[in-house]
Scaffold this active site. Structure first.
Site, PDB file in Angstrom:
ATOM      1  N   GLY A  19       0.842  -1.208   0.000  1.00 59.14           N
ATOM      2  CA  GLY A  19       0.000   0.000   0.000  1.00 59.14           C
ATOM      3  C   GLY A  19       0.867   1.245   0.000  1.00 59.14           C
ATOM      4  O   GLY A  19       0.488   2.287   0.530  1.00 59.14           O
ATOM      5  N   ASP A  69      -2.128  -7.435  -4.805  1.00 56.99           N
ATOM      6  CA  ASP A  69      -3.288  -7.433  -3.904  1.00 56.99           C
ATOM      7  C   ASP A  69      -2.895  -8.307  -2.715  1.00 56.99           C
ATOM      8  O   ASP A  69      -2.775  -9.534  -2.851  1.00 56.99           O
ATOM      9  CB  ASP A  69      -4.510  -7.993  -4.632  1.00 56.99           C
ATOM     10  CG  ASP A  69      -5.737  -8.055  -3.729  1.00 56.99           C
ATOM     11  OD1 ASP A  69      -5.600  -7.871  -2.503  1.00 56.99           O
ATOM     12  OD2 ASP A  69      -6.837  -8.314  -4.261  1.00 56.99           O
ATOM     13  N   VAL A  70      -2.708  -7.691  -1.553  1.00 55.91           N
ATOM     14  CA  VAL A  70      -2.174  -8.441  -0.407  1.00 55.91           C
ATOM     15  C   VAL A  70      -3.148  -9.498   0.118  1.00 55.91           C
ATOM     16  O   VAL A  70      -2.752 -10.348   0.922  1.00 55.91           O
ATOM     17  CB  VAL A  70      -1.749  -7.506   0.758  1.00 55.91           C
ATOM     18  CG1 VAL A  70      -0.599  -6.602   0.352  1.00 55.91           C
ATOM     19  CG2 VAL A  70      -2.927  -6.713   1.309  1.00 55.91           C
ATOM     20  N   ASN A  96       1.473  -2.176   5.328  1.00 52.19           N
ATOM     21  CA  ASN A  96       0.692  -0.942   5.497  1.00 52.19           C
ATOM     22  C   ASN A  96      -0.659  -0.990   4.786  1.00 52.19           C
ATOM     23  O   ASN A  96      -1.587  -0.293   5.190  1.00 52.19           O
ATOM     24  CB  ASN A  96       1.533   0.233   4.964  1.00 52.19           C
ATOM     25  CG  ASN A  96       0.695   1.467   4.718  1.00 52.19           C
ATOM     26  OD1 ASN A  96       0.326   2.187   5.640  1.00 52.19           O
ATOM     27  ND2 ASN A  96       0.372   1.727   3.438  1.00 52.19           N
ATOM     28  N   SER A 151      -3.720   0.505  14.098  1.00 51.33           N
ATOM     29  CA  SER A 151      -4.456   1.772  14.260  1.00 51.33           C
ATOM     30  C   SER A 151      -4.826   1.938  15.720  1.00 51.33           C
ATOM     31  O   SER A 151      -4.991   0.939  16.438  1.00 51.33           O
ATOM     32  CB  SER A 151      -5.741   1.746  13.423  1.00 51.33           C
ATOM     33  OG  SER A 151      -6.569   2.850  13.748  1.00 51.33           O
ATOM     34  N   TYR A 164     -13.762  -2.628  11.152  1.00 51.37           N
ATOM     35  CA  TYR A 164     -12.430  -2.005  11.048  1.00 51.37           C
ATOM     36  C   TYR A 164     -11.656  -2.151  12.366  1.00 51.37           C
ATOM     37  O   TYR A 164     -10.515  -2.621  12.378  1.00 51.37           O
ATOM     38  CB  TYR A 164     -12.567  -0.526  10.669  1.00 51.37           C
ATOM     39  CG  TYR A 164     -11.246   0.187  10.469  1.00 51.37           C
ATOM     40  CD1 TYR A 164     -10.506   0.001   9.306  1.00 51.37           C
ATOM     41  CD2 TYR A 164     -10.729   1.038  11.444  1.00 51.37           C
ATOM     42  CE1 TYR A 164      -9.291   0.651   9.122  1.00 51.37           C
ATOM     43  CE2 TYR A 164      -9.514   1.688  11.260  1.00 51.37           C
ATOM     44  CZ  TYR A 164      -8.804   1.495  10.095  1.00 51.37           C
ATOM     45  OH  TYR A 164      -7.598   2.136   9.907  1.00 51.37           O
ATOM     46  N   LYS A 168      -8.105  -4.204  13.230  1.00 50.48           N
ATOM     47  CA  LYS A 168      -6.869  -3.565  13.708  1.00 50.48           C
ATOM     48  C   LYS A 168      -6.421  -4.150  15.057  1.00 50.48           C
ATOM     49  O   LYS A 168      -5.221  -4.237  15.328  1.00 50.48           O
ATOM     50  CB  LYS A 168      -7.062  -2.048  13.777  1.00 50.48           C
ATOM     51  CG  LYS A 168      -7.200  -1.407  12.391  1.00 50.48           C
ATOM     52  CD  LYS A 168      -5.984  -1.712  11.512  1.00 50.48           C
ATOM     53  CE  LYS A 168      -6.023  -1.044  10.161  1.00 50.48           C
ATOM     54  NZ  LYS A 168      -4.798  -1.262   9.367  1.00 50.48           N
TER      55      LYS A 168
END
Ligand SMILES: NC(=O)c1ccc[n+]([C@@H]2O[C@H](COP(=O)([O-])OP(=O)(O)OC[C@H]3O[C@@H](n4cnc5c(N)ncnc54)[C@H](O)[C@@H]3O)[C@@H](O)[C@H]2O)c1
Length: 271
Positions: A19, A69-70, A96, A151, A164, A168
């Site tokens: 990224g 594309d990870v 990242n 994050s 999300y 994280k």
């Protein structure tokens, strides 16, 4: 004492930044390149990745790029092969690449099952895939640094954004597990927890919150700035702030730091 170029000197090292084409990844790539590292920019956006590798080369080190594309193990295997073909070694992997949901997520007040699935494929399995792809090479050389971008959202569940924040929290946890697993091979694995940065990811978060429960007259930027009142230092963070932390953790200055999650958030969380 010998004269050193700078406190953090990554000359002769090779880093992969996933990224890495824009936003925080770009800030990380620039800081690592300024410290002397050659950089492989791996991003799902091939054109932006190529442009970014040119920015790296303009600073002096070598820059290469690849469309990756990870969420796809075969793609991260290919990424490491390409970086080894270009540079002969990989010393640093920065995981990242991250998203806030599946396509169309800013239209939804809470995460759909597609959001949960896609976010785990990218934000969690992306770390797992790339780390697996690079670890044999690092184990063979008994050296390596892996830095995962988590994050502050991983520190506490976010209402309406559970997919999300859970991803994280998983990024922080998988960092600890891999740090234990790879410690015997002298490989350090750490994470960095950014606070709030005005990247395209946050532009979309602000638009979504304003659409769903905000004041229609407020701009996205104003909504973002309202966050600062909870931040002890009272300001946003920049991609370069995150790059500084990553450069330190990628260097031998951090040789005895592993399994940690470093908040770079102006003091929002103090743990
Ligand atoms: N912006 C913030 O305030 C903030 C705060 C905390 C953590 N983060 C985390 O920092 C990281 C970078 O975020 P950003 O704000 O720069 O986001 P961004 O959307 O600005 O940039 C993300 C980059 O990742 C790439 N990408 C997306 N999916 C990919 C995939 N499947 N494979 C490879 N590349 C992919 C994109 O093309 C883009 O270049 C993410 O992991 C994000 O969760 C951001």
């Amino acid at each position: 004492m010998t004269q050193e170029r700078s406190y953090i000197d990554l000359a002769g090292k090779v880093a992969i930044v996933t990224g890495g084409a824009t936003g925080i990844g770009r800030g990380i790539a620039l800081r690592l390149a300024q410290a002397g590292a050659d950089i492989f920019i791996a991003d799902i956006d091939a054109d932006a990745a190529k442009t970014m590798s040119g920015e790296v080369a303009a600073l002096g080190p070598r820059g290469e790029s690849g469309e990756v594309d990870v969420s796809d193990q075969a793609a991260t295997d290919e990424m490491v092969k390409s970086a080894l073909a270009a540079f002969g070694r990989v010393d640093i992997l920065v995981n990242n690449a991250g998203i806030a949901g599946a396509s169309g997520w800013p239209e939804r007040a809470t995460g759909s099952i597609e959001d949960w699935n896609r976010i785990f494929e990218v934000n969690v399995l992306g770390i797992v895939h790339a780390s697996r792809s690079v670890s044999d090479h690092m184990i063979e050389r008994r050296s390596g640094k892996i830095v995962n971008i988590a994050s502050v959202a991983g520190r506490r569940g976010s209402p309406g954004f559970a997919h999300y924040s859970t991803s994280k929290a998983s990024a922080i946890n998988v960092t600890q597990a891999f740090a234990y697993e790879l410690a015997a091979h002298k490989i350090n694995v750490n994470s960095v927890c950014p606070g709030v940065l005005w990247t395209s990811l946050w532009h979309d978060i602000a638009d979504r919150r304003l659409k769903i429960d905000g004041d229609p007259k407020m701009s996205g930027r104003q909504y973002f700035e309202n966050r600062f009142e909870n931040i002890p230092l009272g300001r946003e963070q920049t991609p370069e702030d995150i790059g500084n932390a990553v450069a330190f953790l990628s260097s031998d200055r951090a040789r005895n730091i592993t399994g940690q999650a470093l908040n770079v958030d102006g003091g929002l969380y103090m743990n």
